[in-house]
Design an enzyme around this catalytic site. Structure first.
Site, PDB file in Angstrom:
ATOM      1  N   HIS A   1       0.838  -1.206   0.000  1.00 14.64           N
ATOM      2  CA  HIS A   1       0.000   0.000   0.000  1.00 14.64           C
ATOM      3  C   HIS A   1       0.865   1.245   0.000  1.00 14.64           C
ATOM      4  O   HIS A   1       1.940   1.261   0.589  1.00 14.64           O
ATOM      5  CB  HIS A   1      -0.900   0.019   1.247  1.00 14.64           C
ATOM      6  CG  HIS A   1      -1.688  -1.227   1.410  1.00 14.64           C
ATOM      7  ND1 HIS A   1      -2.760  -1.545   0.614  1.00 14.64           N
ATOM      8  CD2 HIS A   1      -1.553  -2.255   2.282  1.00 14.64           C
ATOM      9  CE1 HIS A   1      -3.243  -2.714   0.991  1.00 14.64           C
ATOM     10  NE2 HIS A   1      -2.541  -3.162   1.997  1.00 14.64           N
TER      11      HIS A   1
ATOM     12  N   HIS B   1       1.176  11.798   0.399  1.00 14.78           N
ATOM     13  CA  HIS B   1       0.558  12.989   0.970  1.00 14.78           C
ATOM     14  C   HIS B   1      -0.319  13.671  -0.080  1.00 14.78           C
ATOM     15  O   HIS B   1       0.122  13.960  -1.188  1.00 14.78           O
ATOM     16  CB  HIS B   1       1.669  13.928   1.422  1.00 14.78           C
ATOM     17  CG  HIS B   1       1.204  15.318   1.724  1.00 14.78           C
ATOM     18  ND1 HIS B   1       0.205  15.593   2.636  1.00 14.78           N
ATOM     19  CD2 HIS B   1       1.578  16.514   1.232  1.00 14.78           C
ATOM     20  CE1 HIS B   1       0.010  16.888   2.687  1.00 14.78           C
ATOM     21  NE2 HIS B   1       0.833  17.478   1.847  1.00 14.78           N
TER      22      HIS B   1
ATOM     23  N   ASN C   1      -6.683  18.877   1.129  1.00  9.59           N
ATOM     24  CA  ASN C   1      -5.338  18.772   1.651  1.00  9.59           C
ATOM     25  C   ASN C   1      -5.374  19.129   3.128  1.00  9.59           C
ATOM     26  O   ASN C   1      -5.455  20.296   3.487  1.00  9.59           O
ATOM     27  CB  ASN C   1      -4.416  19.725   0.870  1.00  9.59           C
ATOM     28  CG  ASN C   1      -2.991  19.697   1.401  1.00  9.59           C
ATOM     29  OD1 ASN C   1      -2.702  19.099   2.428  1.00  9.59           O
ATOM     30  ND2 ASN C   1      -2.092  20.346   0.680  1.00  9.59           N
TER      31      ASN C   1
END
EC number: 2.3.1.199
Lengths: 497, 431
Positions: A388, A392, A425
């Site tokens: 996996h 970010h 974000n």
């Protein structure tokens, strides 16, 4: 990847590989010595036969004292070895903050507020609309309450109340999930880059939960979106020094005081992308947590490119012409991020890649250097090292760039893209939302390896490698619980606004 | 009255309340011919509570239930847009409900006693649709906190987009969502039934809706009549058996206003909600305008007895058939101002469902019922409006609000016939 920087890269990589080869040789020197000796000894023994071996044994005349001393010596050496092994650091559990629906920011609301507030600057409004259309964000991302006002009211009180809301909700959830009592917390690390009041946010947490007076608390500010992994690194180091302890890390970014109020285009970009979020993580080095911990920390690699001026200035907080403070993102952000990533993976590659990949890379390196410089450089296949990936969710461009560089498939970057779509974000906490996505999809099995990569101002690239400790059942609550069935969604290149 | 006062209501902040779920499809809510005919007017509902359900405001659970409710009402959080043909419609783009927070410098009881119509208009947002409505919120909520507790929740919108029943059902549904009850009247966005719209032409493009300023200064007064005053009247004056309180109070005010106006004033416009009058009744949640405006004439009404006028009104309302409603709908574009072109009497009897007045059932916290609900129409014509509304006490009482030129209202306030019924007069600005 552009061809121009390649020669510098290969020279620095070459140096690193030479160093690593030398290290391998030195580390395994004993085995390199022992193996021939053991081989010779074994051949001798086989040659001698059983009666001769017995004769040799009797002639040595061991007495009790010598035997005892030797055994104590052996036990002593083995104790020293086991004691000096680094402790296994476990991630027991973590919890991500889910904002209330009242904080939701639909595209139409965002654009309307932008038009009402920037009514004299239609070009800036157009710019924001273009950014939002291509951002990869969805209609369910959230901004803190103060930003919903026309005009926004980013007072210090509002910033503190946002901090209290996100941090305390995440921590309450973490305490409930893990059954931890507040007075049992040994280490507390809070990281929030752009809001640093006095007393600090960590002091605020200690005050709210009445944590112990001898707690080791640290408040990290100014370290950007990669501060989450910096906190994990710090927690790891502290947990090596303090036996039988646990550490709570709170990663967040407080949006309220940092909403850019001017109209400089490059500085309006963060307004379009940054959203409300927080994560609270419980880490431990206790043996008793071995059974219930979700992950084990395998590696953590930090790369800082601050020595290079271009990297240092590429994410820069400054005042615009009218005195409004905002964050200026330079146009070569993607290139710099690419370089930082390369620096990071050249360090982490040898730690995680299987020997076959490393050998192939070495051979291709040799081939390019000696036989044919025009040979394409071999990019190691990281998909063999990890199941996996959590990249970010800094923006669509970051995820696209990394997907291209690491040759990842759509499913590998799905967690990152969907987190960007659903939560925006959220800075340092986005990695934890992505991990939660993978768990909510039921994809996390025991033994799976996860790679978390974060970028931050400076310019930093930090990565952490976790190994899943136990197969994780789909969580019933969590930030994705009410919407995971709708995901993955198709995110168009441009959303028509 | 007439004494200039500084503004007692101060708007402190403005934000946009959003729905909790994105509306997935790019829906469009069209306007009917009736909707467009209502366009010069604005509609305002003000609900007064003795105790505010709001606390910190940003993190209140009431805000969350509002967001959940707004997900059921995409046209409320959408924005008005013009199609290439010049026809107005609502784009359901989730932009949100504009919410204003205001503080009133007096207590709620003092306000109800001493505020007049102009003061009350400060409790909701006014303002007509601009030329470019893309960033203009048609629906605006204003939360006014009184000193010492108490709150007035004001909701306003262009009358083109909703009628009083729609706004009342919306507010009531909000309270039901807050108390985690089932929403009794969910919204319905289906168009008007074909039985009413067969003969109407296609919706014509809108001409510029510029509201003419009313030359005379209007005032509003509110009269609260209790059940007992109605019963007293029936005992004293006798009335036909089928008379409803609406008939009696409408007749009372028509005759007294006609007297004050000193015209023979024989024509009124009767405004009746036709949701429940159709053979296939529309649900209360029908979103939009479902109002029937019909004319009613009587010569020398000022000299008529209330009994006679009440009977006429009763007959008129009972005889509103589907055909009559349809023919009135067809003629709807002919008048410039639906309210106030003639003296308009608004009937709200349909809001009393099984004896309970709907607007007073909008309860956020158990035991805290609204103390008063006002309805105001903006850009009313010079002849004025009489609204007969349900009373907070169930039964035969009614609350009547009149909006007329200032001198006429001051004469009504001392009218003996009206005072015979012993009304409690509020929101008239009397010190």
């Amino acid at each position: 990847m552009p061809q121009a920087p390649m020669p510098e890269l290969t020279s620095s990589v070459k140096l690193k590989y030479v160093k690593l080869g030398y290290q391998y040789l030195v580390n395994h020197f004993l085995s390199f010595l022992l193996i021939p000796i053991m081989a010779i000894g074994a051949v001798e023994l086989l040659r001698m036969g059983p009666e001769e071996i017995l004769n040799v044994w009797n002639s040595l005349e061991f007495d009790l004292v010598q035997v005892l001393c030797t055994s104590f010596f052996v036990i002593f050496i083995s104790t020293v070895y086991f004691m000096s092994k680094p402790r296994t650091i476990y991630l027991v559990d973590y919890s991500c903050y889910k904002p209330p629906v009242t904080c939701r920011v639909p595209f139409a609301t965002f654009m309307e507020h932008s038009r009402l507030i920037l009514k004299d600057k239609p070009k800036s409004v157009e710019f924001q609309m273009r950014i939002l259309e291509r951002s990869g964000l969805g209609e369910e991302t959230c901004l803190p309450p103060a930003i919903h006002y026309i005009p926004p009211t980013p007072t210090m009180d509002a910033a503190r109340s946002e901090a209290q809301l996100v941090i305390f909700t995440a921590m309450d959830d973490l305490f409930k999930k893990t059954g931890l009592k507040p007075k049992d917390v040994d280490i507390l690390i809070v990281n929030c880059s752009l809001f640093s009041p006095t007393p600090s946010l960590s002091a605020m947490v200690i005050n709210k939960y009445k944590l112990r007076s001898n707690i080791k608390s640290v408040n990290l500010s100014g370290m950007g979106c990669s501060a989450g992994l910096i906190s994990v690194d710090l927690a790891r180091d502290l947990l090596q020094v303090h036996p039988n302890s646990n550490a709570i890390i709170v990663s967040t970014e407080i949006i309220t005081p940092n909403y850019y109020q001017g109209n400089e285009r490059a500085m309006l970009l963060p307004n379009c992308l940054f959203r409300m979020g927080a994560a609270a993580i419980l880490m431990s080095n206790r043996r008793s947590d071995r059974w219930r911990a979700k992950y084990k920390l395998s590696h953590l690699v930090r790369t800082h490119r601050g020595a290079d001026d271009k990297s240092f200035y590429c994410v820069y907080e400054q005042e615009d012409k009218e005195g409004h403070v905002g964050i200026n993102l330079s146009k070569d952000l993607m290139a710099i991020a690419g370089e930082a990533l390369k620096a990071n993976i050249t360090t982490i590659g040898p730690l995680v890649l299987p020997a076959s990949e490393q050998l192939l890379f070495l051979l291709s390196l040799i081939g390019r250097k000696i036989f044919n410089p025009k040979l394409k450089p071999y990019i190691p296949d990281f998909k063999l090292a990890f199941e996996h990936f959590c990249i970010h969710a800094g923006g669509r461009a970051v995820i696209d760039e990394l997907q291209k560089n690491l040759q990842l498939s759509g499913e590998h970057v799905e967690a990152s893209r969907m987190t960007l779509h659903r939560f925006g974000n959220t800075s340092s906490s986005s990695l934890w939302y992505e991990l939660s996505y993978i768990e909510s999809k039921g994809r996390m099995r025991r033994g799976d390896r996860v790679w978390q990569i974060a970028f931050g101002s400076g310019f930093k690239c930090n990565s952490a490698v976790w190994k899943c400790n136990r197969t994780i059942k789909t969580p019933k609550d969590g930030p994705w619980s009410d919407c995971i069935d709708r995901y993955p969604v198709f995110i168009p290149e441009v959303v028509k606004l | 009255m007439g004494i200039a006062q500084e503004n007692r209501v101060e708007v402190k902040s403005m934000l946009t309340a959003v729905s909790s779920k994105p509306s997935r499809s790019a829906r469009v809510h069209p306007f009917t011919a009736l909707d467009n005919a209502m366009s010069p007017h604005t509609l305002h509902v003000i609900v007064y509570y003795p105790r505010s359900p709001f606390g910190s405001f940003d993190l209140d659970s009431v805000r969350i239930s509002l967001s959940e409710l707004l997900s059921m009402y995409p046209p409320v959080v959408g924005r008005v847009a013009k199609t290439p043909d010049g026809i107005l419609e609502v784009k359901c783009n989730d932009a949100g409900l504009r919410t204003l927070k205001a503080k009133v410098c007096v207590g709620i009881d003092e306000w109800l006693r001493s505020a007049d119509g102009h003061d009350e208009s400060d409790l909701t947002a006014w303002g007509d649709m601009p030329e470019d409505p893309s960033t203009w919120a048609p629906f605006r909520l204003q939360i006014n906190e009184f000193q010492g507790g108490g709150v007035a929740i004001g909701l306003s919108c262009p009358h083109r987009q909703a009628d009083a029943t729609t706004l009342t059902v919306l507010l009531k549904s909000w309270t039901e969502a807050q108390r985690r009850r089932c929403i009794v009247h969910p919204p319905s966005f289906s168009p008007l039934p074909s039985i009413l719209t067969d003969d109407t032409d296609a919706v014509k493009p809108n001409s510029a809706t510029i509201s003419k300023p009313i030359s005379t200064k209007t005032a509003t007064a509110t009269f609260r009549f209790s059940s007992s005053s109605f019963k007293k009247y029936i005992e004293e004056d006798g009335i036909f058996p089928k008379a409803s309180p609406f008939d009696v109070f409408a007749a009372l005010f028509w005759t007294r206003v006609a007297l004050v106006k000193r015209k023979s004033h024989d024509r009124v416009c009767m405004c009746v909600d036709f949701r429940r009058l159709l053979p296939n009744p529309l649900p209360y949640g029908f979103f939009g305008n479902a109002l029937n405006f019909s004319s009613l004439e009587m010569t020398n009404v000022a000299d008529q007895g209330i009994v006679h006028v009440a009977r006429l009104i009763n007959d008129h309302v009972t005889n509103l058939t589907v055909e009559k409603i349809r023919s009135d709908l067809n003629r709807v574009g002919e008048q410039e101002l639906m309210y106030g072109g003639d003296l308009t009497i608004v009937n709200m009897e349909h809001m009393i469902v099984e004896g309970d007045p709907m607007m007073y059932e909008a309860v956020f916290e158990d035991g805290v019922r609204p103390v008063h609900v006002s309805y105001r129409i903006g850009n009313v014509g010079g002849e004025g409006v009489i609204m007969v509304m349900p009373s907070p006490e169930k039964g035969f009482g009614r609350v009547v609000s009149v909006t007329l030129p200032e001198e006429e209202v001051s004469k009504l306030l001392v009218d003996q016939e009206i005072l015979r019924f012993e009304p409690k007069i509020i929101l008239s600005g009397v010190k």
